[in-house]
Enzyme design. Structure first.
Site, PDB file in Angstrom:
ATOM      1  N   LYS A 285      -2.871   3.674   6.689  1.00 27.71           N
ATOM      2  CA  LYS A 285      -3.551   3.345   5.435  1.00 27.71           C
ATOM      3  C   LYS A 285      -2.835   2.088   4.943  1.00 27.71           C
ATOM      4  O   LYS A 285      -1.740   2.145   4.390  1.00 27.71           O
ATOM      5  CB  LYS A 285      -3.441   4.487   4.416  1.00 27.71           C
ATOM      6  N   HIS A 286      -3.461   0.952   5.219  1.00 29.89           N
ATOM      7  CA  HIS A 286      -2.810  -0.309   4.850  1.00 29.89           C
ATOM      8  C   HIS A 286      -3.171  -0.665   3.405  1.00 29.89           C
ATOM      9  O   HIS A 286      -4.091  -0.087   2.827  1.00 29.89           O
ATOM     10  CB  HIS A 286      -3.258  -1.419   5.813  1.00 29.89           C
ATOM     11  N   ALA A 287      -2.421  -1.611   2.837  1.00 28.16           N
ATOM     12  CA  ALA A 287      -2.739  -2.083   1.480  1.00 28.16           C
ATOM     13  C   ALA A 287      -4.156  -2.646   1.477  1.00 28.16           C
ATOM     14  O   ALA A 287      -4.604  -3.261   2.465  1.00 28.16           O
ATOM     15  CB  ALA A 287      -1.732  -3.146   1.063  1.00 28.16           C
TER      16      ALA A 287
ATOM     17  N   GLU B 247      10.373   3.932   2.283  1.00 19.89           N
ATOM     18  CA  GLU B 247      11.024   2.607   2.220  1.00 19.89           C
ATOM     19  C   GLU B 247      10.474   1.930   0.976  1.00 19.89           C
ATOM     20  O   GLU B 247       9.360   1.400   0.988  1.00 19.89           O
ATOM     21  CB  GLU B 247      10.658   1.786   3.466  1.00 19.89           C
TER      22      GLU B 247
ATOM     23  N   CYS C   9      11.179  -6.851   0.151  1.00 25.62           N
ATOM     24  CA  CYS C   9      11.988  -5.774  -0.433  1.00 25.62           C
ATOM     25  C   CYS C   9      13.460  -6.092  -0.320  1.00 25.62           C
ATOM     26  O   CYS C   9      14.240  -5.807  -1.221  1.00 25.62           O
ATOM     27  CB  CYS C   9      11.674  -4.456   0.266  1.00 25.62           C
TER      28      CYS C   9
ATOM     29  N   GLU D 100      12.660  -4.754 -10.443  1.00 24.81           N
ATOM     30  CA  GLU D 100      12.512  -5.610  -9.263  1.00 24.81           C
ATOM     31  C   GLU D 100      11.621  -6.807  -9.590  1.00 24.81           C
ATOM     32  O   GLU D 100      10.552  -6.639 -10.174  1.00 24.81           O
ATOM     33  CB  GLU D 100      11.869  -4.781  -8.139  1.00 24.81           C
TER      34      GLU D 100
HETATM   35  P1  NAP Z   1       2.316  -0.394  -3.492  1.00 27.06           P
HETATM   36  O1  NAP Z   1       1.426  -0.775  -4.597  1.00 27.06           O
HETATM   37  O2  NAP Z   1       3.128   0.814  -3.629  1.00 27.06           O
HETATM   38  O3  NAP Z   1       1.394  -0.284  -2.205  1.00 27.06           O
HETATM   39  C1  NAP Z   1       1.908   0.112  -0.947  1.00 27.06           C
HETATM   40  C2  NAP Z   1       0.898   0.973  -0.245  1.00 27.06           C
HETATM   41  O4  NAP Z   1       0.799   2.221  -0.944  1.00 27.06           O
HETATM   42  C3  NAP Z   1      -0.504   0.401  -0.236  1.00 27.06           C
HETATM   43  O5  NAP Z   1      -1.133   0.775   0.962  1.00 27.06           O
HETATM   44  C4  NAP Z   1      -1.161   1.076  -1.421  1.00 27.06           C
HETATM   45  O6  NAP Z   1      -2.560   1.130  -1.311  1.00 27.06           O
HETATM   46  C5  NAP Z   1      -0.550   2.449  -1.339  1.00 27.06           C
HETATM   47  N1  NAP Z   1      -0.481   3.172  -2.591  1.00 27.06           N
HETATM   48  C6  NAP Z   1      -0.268   2.694  -3.839  1.00 27.06           C
HETATM   49  N2  NAP Z   1      -0.210   3.697  -4.726  1.00 27.06           N
HETATM   50  C7  NAP Z   1      -0.399   4.842  -4.030  1.00 27.06           C
HETATM   51  C8  NAP Z   1      -0.451   6.222  -4.390  1.00 27.06           C
HETATM   52  N3  NAP Z   1      -0.278   6.627  -5.641  1.00 27.06           N
HETATM   53  N4  NAP Z   1      -0.681   7.124  -3.426  1.00 27.06           N
HETATM   54  C9  NAP Z   1      -0.834   6.736  -2.144  1.00 27.06           C
HETATM   55  N5  NAP Z   1      -0.800   5.455  -1.742  1.00 27.06           N
HETATM   56  C10 NAP Z   1      -0.560   4.516  -2.673  1.00 27.06           C
HETATM   57  O7  NAP Z   1       3.331  -1.566  -3.132  1.00 27.06           O
HETATM   58  P2  NAP Z   1       2.991  -3.084  -2.830  1.00 27.06           P
HETATM   59  O8  NAP Z   1       2.785  -3.763  -4.128  1.00 27.06           O
HETATM   60  O9  NAP Z   1       1.935  -3.216  -1.806  1.00 27.06           O
HETATM   61  O10 NAP Z   1       4.348  -3.557  -2.128  1.00 27.06           O
HETATM   62  C11 NAP Z   1       5.423  -4.004  -2.839  1.00 27.06           C
HETATM   63  C12 NAP Z   1       6.516  -2.968  -2.937  1.00 27.06           C
HETATM   64  O11 NAP Z   1       6.875  -2.504  -1.643  1.00 27.06           O
HETATM   65  C13 NAP Z   1       7.777  -3.542  -3.515  1.00 27.06           C
HETATM   66  O12 NAP Z   1       8.372  -2.639  -4.397  1.00 27.06           O
HETATM   67  C14 NAP Z   1       8.646  -3.752  -2.296  1.00 27.06           C
HETATM   68  O13 NAP Z   1      10.025  -3.833  -2.570  1.00 27.06           O
HETATM   69  C15 NAP Z   1       8.281  -2.573  -1.472  1.00 27.06           C
HETATM   70  N6  NAP Z   1       8.638  -2.757  -0.068  1.00 27.06           N
HETATM   71  C16 NAP Z   1       9.649  -2.014   0.469  1.00 27.06           C
HETATM   72  C17 NAP Z   1      10.037  -2.211   1.789  1.00 27.06           C
HETATM   73  C18 NAP Z   1      11.166  -1.424   2.401  1.00 27.06           C
HETATM   74  O14 NAP Z   1      11.271  -1.427   3.618  1.00 27.06           O
HETATM   75  N7  NAP Z   1      12.004  -0.753   1.649  1.00 27.06           N
HETATM   76  C19 NAP Z   1       9.380  -3.159   2.560  1.00 27.06           C
HETATM   77  C20 NAP Z   1       8.355  -3.885   1.983  1.00 27.06           C
HETATM   78  C21 NAP Z   1       7.987  -3.669   0.667  1.00 27.06           C
HETATM   79  P3  NAP Z   1      -3.515   0.123  -2.152  1.00 27.06           P
HETATM   80  O15 NAP Z   1      -3.219  -1.244  -1.685  1.00 27.06           O
HETATM   81  O16 NAP Z   1      -4.880   0.585  -1.828  1.00 27.06           O
HETATM   82  O17 NAP Z   1      -3.133   0.325  -3.597  1.00 27.06           O
END
Ligand code: NAP
Length: 458
Positions: A158-160, A232, A266, A363
């Site tokens: 399930k990608h973004a 992560e 991240c 962040e």
């Molecule tokens: P995000 O909004 O959490 O989205 C990540 C994924 O989760 C997307 O596929 C999103 O789908 C899905 N998602 C969002 N809310 C959800 C929920 N309540 N239930 C199930 N799935 C859900 O994060 P992002 O804005 O794309 O990415 C940025 C964040 O990722 C930052 O905080 C960054 O630090 C972190 N990150 C961490 C790592 C690591 O390895 N630790 C690596 C990269 C990024 P939708 O797009 O459809 O909303």
């Protein structure tokens, strides 16, 4: 959120994709499950051959794929190409090492447990759901997928919602290399549909890379189903500079560590903690370099910093900066969004931060750096550890005793000494505290989604 490619450099919607309905999702989970049963009949050598073939395909298509990634999320083209090539490297790494990482582990003194022989065997768990972010749209996925498939698990992605073309590329890549159909399937679904997939009996585990709220939600659903999860999540990594450091090298690395991927990594260094003795020199040189960065079209090879990936992401970033400035922060570079099409933000350096500013604990996901001055190493550790995150960290010193102190005291999943945090297939990767749990990459990564089966023989 619509499932669509919206070019962040222009704001133009380039392609929309209808989401998969419940029947299509059901069929895809079924395919992934059937592929898991088929993989059960294969061995490491066979899977390694398919993985290497998929890596060859990916390498030969890296230019085209890089353009897709840049169009979908705005990273500079040369960084997108490097990401594609790094994925191929990771695929070969696991093709080469999976069998060794997952070999039976014999207990040397079996008689201690009353056995003639005792050992641990690693066996795959089944279908694993991967919920993934857009910021490294290939790398985040492949660093999960390559070990998973080599281990004999299968994956659902399930990608973004803003990177559907990259998701669909990954949907076929492993199959094109030779893996059974369905070994890795993309689901074009919104985040609300994730719960039903986690609860599906054919899905055995879930990994999520993304924000803390998404992680909390997914992990709690998985927990209620007693299914394994790996998280992560975000980070606000400190980059600590001591007087003994090679300052010019520290400044140059600090800039890269903050602005690579348009500041949306991240593991980007986000907070720069500098000893008072070298603070003024560091701040002057760092801000000067920030002001000299080229912001613009990410498809242009000379661009250093492209747009923020989404309109809301740029708004969030602007709010954090505005809040800090309103509460007295000093702007050493940038400080505002850039007018015009797309979601560009000026590379920004803030100083004189105080604890009531949101930016101190939250962040920043974009090209914004925070500078902190410290008087002694205990104060540096206090500032470094004050966020709820604990992903990675960097410390710059030539003093061995100082190095040992920071390696011991920093609350983080990694410490990089005299360098910046980078993920490598060879090194375990992951965080503590609100940055998540579990590890990816290296031997630890491939062992996350395995049954460690104990075998005891009288
Ligand atoms: P995000 O909004 O959490 O989205 C990540 C994924 O989760 C997307 O596929 C999103 O789908 C899905 N998602 C969002 N809310 C959800 C929920 N309540 N239930 C199930 N799935 C859900 O994060 P992002 O804005 O794309 O990415 C940025 C964040 O990722 C930052 O905080 C960054 O630090 C972190 N990150 C961490 C790592 C690591 O390895 N630790 C690596 C990269 C990024 P939708 O797009 O459809 O909303």
């Amino acid at each position: 959120m619509a499932i669509a490619t919206v070019n962040p450099a222009t704001g133009v919607t380039e392609k929309e994709f209808p989401p998969h309905d419940a029947a299509e999702v059901d069929e895809r989970i079924g395919e992934a499950h059937a592929a898991y049963l088929a993989l059960h009949e294969t061995d490491f050598a066979q899977r390694a051959g398919w993985m290497r073939a998929a890596a060859d395909i990916l390498e030969s298509e890296a230019d085209e794929l890089a353009r897709i990634m840049t169009t979908e999320m705005g990273k500079p083209l040369r960084q997108a190409k490097a990401e594609a090539l790094k994925c191929a490297k990771n695929m070969r790494f696991y093709a080469d090492h999976a069998e060794g990482f997952l070999a039976d582990e014999p207990l040397e003194d079996a008689s201690a447990v009353g056995a003639s022989r005792a050992y641990a065997r690693y066996q795959p768990l089944g279908v694993v759901l991967a919920v993934m972010p857009w910021n490294f749209p290939m790398w985040q996925v492949v660093r999960f997928a390559a070990p998973a498939l080599m281990a004999g698990n299968t994956g659902l992605l399930k990608h973004a919602s803003n990177v559907p073309q990259t998701a669909l590329y990954l949907d076929t890549l492993f199959e094109r290399g030779g893996f059974p159909a369905g070994s890795f399937r993309a689901l074009l679904i919104g985040s609300r549909e994730v719960e039903a997939v986690i609860r599906d009996a054919r899905v055995t585990a879930v990994t999520l890379t993304g924000s803390e709220p998404a992680g909390r939600s997914v992990a709690s659903i998985a927990g209620s189903e007693v299914k394994k999860s790996v998280l992560e999540l975000g980070g606000s990594d400190p980059f600590i500079v001591l007087p003994s450091a090679d300052l010019d090298s520290a400044v140059a690395t600090a800039v890269t560590a903050r602005i690579q991927n348009n500041g949306q990594s991240c593991i980007a260094a986000k907070r720069f903690l500098v000893h008072a003795e070298v603070y003024e020199e560091f701040a002057g040189k760092f801000a000067e370099r920030f002001r000299a960065l080229t912001v613009g079209d990410p498809l242009d090879e000379s661009t250093d910093v492209g747009p923020v990936a989404t309109a809301s992401g740029r708004d969030d970033l602007a709010e954090l900066v505005d809040d800090a400035v309103a509460k007295g922060a000093t702007v050493l570079a940038g400080g505002a969004a850039i007018d015009g099409p797309g979601w560009f933000y000026q590379p920004t350096v803030l100083a004189d931060l105080t604890d009531e500013m949101r930016i101190v604990l939250e962040e920043t996901f974009g090209p914004v750096a925070s500078l902190y001055r410290f008087e002694n190493r205990a104060e540096a550790v206090r500032i470094a550890n004050q966020t709820t995150f604990g992903l990675s960290s960097a410390v710059w010193t030539q003093d061995a005793e100082e190095e040992a102190y920071f390696v011991r005291e920093l609350q983080a999943g990694a410490v990089f000494v005299n360098g910046m945090t980078v993920s490598y297939p060879e090194l375990p990767f992951g965080g503590i505290k609100a940055s998540g749990y579990g590890r990816e990459l290296a031997a630890e990564g491939i062992r996350e989604f395995m049954n460690v089966k104990t075998v005891w023989k009288a």
